[in-house]
Design an enzyme around this catalytic site. Sequence first.
Site, PDB file in Angstrom:
ATOM      1  N   ALA A 304       0.790  -1.182   0.133  1.00 56.84           N
ATOM      2  CA  ALA A 304      -0.005  -0.181  -0.086  1.00 56.84           C
ATOM      3  C   ALA A 304       1.002   1.292   0.108  1.00 56.84           C
ATOM      4  CB  ALA A 304      -0.839  -0.034   1.221  1.00 56.84           C
ATOM      5  N   MET A 305       0.337   2.505  -0.313  1.00 59.64           N
ATOM      6  CA  MET A 305       1.156   3.789  -0.237  1.00 59.64           C
ATOM      7  C   MET A 305       0.330   4.766   0.385  1.00 59.64           C
ATOM      8  SD  MET A 305       3.834   5.228  -1.204  1.00 59.64           S
ATOM      9  CE  MET A 305       3.943   6.901  -0.753  1.00 59.64           C
ATOM     10  N   GLU A 340      -0.699   2.739   6.973  1.00 56.17           N
ATOM     11  CA  GLU A 340      -0.996   3.794   6.042  1.00 56.17           C
ATOM     12  C   GLU A 340      -1.289   5.070   6.667  1.00 56.17           C
ATOM     13  OE1 GLU A 340       0.940   3.396   3.329  1.00 56.17           O
ATOM     14  OE2 GLU A 340       0.979   1.284   3.822  1.00 56.17           O
TER      15      GLU A 340
END
Length: 929
Positions: A304-305, A340
């Site tokens: 994920a980012m 995140e």
Amino acid sequence: MKWFLLFVVALGLGLAAASTSSSSSYNFYRLPSAVRPQKYHLQILTHLDNPEELRFAGTVKILVEVLQNTNNITLHSKNLTIDESQITLRQTSGDEKKDNCVSSTEVNSGHDFYVLNTCQELLAGNVYELSLPFAADLNKQLEGYYRSSYKDSETNQTRWLSITQFEPASARAAFPCFDEPGYKAPFVVTLGFNKKYTGLSNMPVKETKPHESLADYVWVEFEESVPMSTYLVAYSVNDFANKPSTLPNSPLFRTWARPNAIDQCDYAAEFGPKVLQYYEQFFGIKFPLPKIDQIAIPDFSAGAMENWGLVTYREIALLFSPNHTSLADKQRLANVVAHELAHQWFGNLVTMKWWTDLWLNEGFATYIASLGVENINPEWRSLEQDSLSNLLAIFRKDALESSHPISRPIEMVSEISESFDQISYQKGSSVLRMMHMFLGEESFRAGLQSYLQMYSYKNAEQDNLWESLTQAAHKFRALPKSYDIKSIMDSWTLQTGYPVINVTRDYAGKSAKLSQERYLLNTQISRAHRGGCWWVPLSYTTQGEQDFNNTAPKAWMECGKTGESLPKTIQDLPGNDQWVIFNTQLSTLYKVNYDSHNWKLLIETLTEGDFERIHVINRAQLIDDALYLAWTGEQDYEIAMRLIGYLQREREYLPWKSALENLRRVGRIVRQTPEFQFFKRYMKKLVTPIYMDLNGLNDTFSGIQQQDQILLKTMIANWACQYQVGDCVPQALQYYRNWRSEAQPDETNPVPLNLRGTIYCTSIRHGSDSDWEFLWARYKNSNVAAEKRTILTALGCSREVWILQRYLEMTYDPNQAIRKQDSMWAFQAIAFNEVGSLLAKKYFMDNVNFLYKFYYPLTKDMGRLLTPISEQVITQSDFNEFRNFVLMSRDSLKGLEQAIQQSLETMLTNVQWKNRNYHQMSRSIQKLL
């Protein structure tokens, strides 16, 4: 690294530069500091209508402030076509506004520099507007501004979307920019696209208007962002649906997915806002943006980012289906979302100055996420699980001489990518947990809050954090005035490895002498060369006291001015009828080796006494320490095997996890030898009682109160079927037969949800060709990412060489159903299989050029193919063969230097273990049978 440098320079930038372009003489790896961006206006037109021509074109206008007189502007650009006749430069503020222009350009392809030489000198104090047009294809490389797709389940048509992935250094592949984390600036993003799509970016939409010349196209302008680093900019054009969250007092919070998966967004939409609110309260700072979107991307390289306000995920990390997603996958999903969202403060609001301190982002997000998940789902007991998992991973990785410090110098883009590893994440998290435990809640939180407030919208390095925490520690009297956080923590972040502390008790004098040295798996490195000194907070308890809740240090191991370890004696310990356990709740990253009498006392309590009064994490610690010390010959296998014999009585998840992770590594070596028969019998004897206690493979999960008991049952079932305990294999095969006889197996699956991985694998291992084909059909029909991964791994369990060889080739065939990001899971499943391991190694060695091109530029995924190979090389001749292969294949292993070194060292330690311990361990096991 020299051959890597030559390679990058040879690659070229792909800039369509005018004839004025030449090679730049500026060759330092960082941008020059004469100018800095004040603001970006970024306009991008994206074309998704024609699958043959998926492309984008745009203009970036950058307001550039001049800090020192200069004759050029140097920024980053990579693989972009730039029409240099359209570049403009004009002064917007300062004395005597003069026209200016770009006279020529240069490139440095090694560092992706694009240098614009100016017609007149740029003067300090002035601001200029630089306008650059650019264009490129939406690439297939899963970084920069790239394409992704999915199949519409109703029409079976391919739907295209565009998405960004800029961290660490790929914003430059989407638009020319100052692509370093220290150059923060606000962004005004405007996206152009066909109006049948949706445009998303970091900020909410400000206005939408028709495109001036393209029918059915619109321009969508987003509000100006807060100042942020380029790697956090994000935008997407897609036809997704969204699920809004309904938590009161939350910013606008939406979860996006392809329309045929929107029903899998409920859990993330509910969990996300809760954890965001927890962080607002924990950090004492409100989330600074008016909205946050989280979006599941079908093709995505990272897990994920954390793009500010538009967080991107792999589908497996965001989508949840109650009928298809196991508890372990659900916990992982919660952890990734929490990770995140923690970045929105640690990473986005306060960002590291340079990639050297990447761990400030990743270590913090990993640790704070554990606290967030524990706060929202205490019934999972996930904080203990995460803490132990991180420590077990680091005890392994960081015992390699080829490991690296948490904070490491970075001089090439390829080195940044290598830093996204267990050291930055899990070791970073573990040392923060250590600090939290020795500082206590009050000073830890106060220090973090003052750090975040001081550096909001700015950049910081680890010393800035140490200053804030030292002040808080002294204010709340958590540390003596003569101690400071920097001295303590630098010993953990600036040097590689961790210590083993040798505890030698003087039972008559009721004291103990402590010494420390670096713990290494490679036993060829002499003690004199191990070195290292760590500031170690010493928490401990005794058999009489048994206080495992107090994790505050009772003493410290200190380092002298020149970094030498100072001797330490602990007084007031009990006599020879009581044990001592150091490192309460494994609060610090070190192993402990006791004298033989203390081990004997511990084994007596575990095997015959009230073992549950020892904290569950410390029981896991004793197992891990005893087995590691036996591995390296600092302890006898007899002691280690006697100690783990107590597991017959153990019914908690963590000690079993600790034991089985260690035994799995030994099993992968021993299964290639004639004496595996004894190991098999031993494993059967060890696992049978708990398998029976947990009711075998029966679907009794609904009656389990504690969630970690579900994880225990899942793990034990896996081992029981592997070693053919009880009715495990026949029962697994029966479940699978029942599933195969269903009229609609994609809709109805009688296999217990949390046991599917084990039951599928067992059925493929003991099954027919048609069993394999049935599961492959289920893979292709599945709409749930977590289920697809479970199946992908199980398909690698076959014992048929031809099936495994075909599966390897299907994995890398672009016309098959496996996405590039998932290929690693299939390869690893085959390679960890005892029949598939040699096939996978041969495939890797024979096809290394192809694999390099397949994964490039995401070579980190290629590095992960080495893990199963390295864990199963056990002879000197196989080690030599692989080492020679590496030397001959350098061109196809660029960017994998770290993974290669660690793989070779792992192989070497396996060879050493087999030569030193194989017969000794086999004898110890035979005594226990």
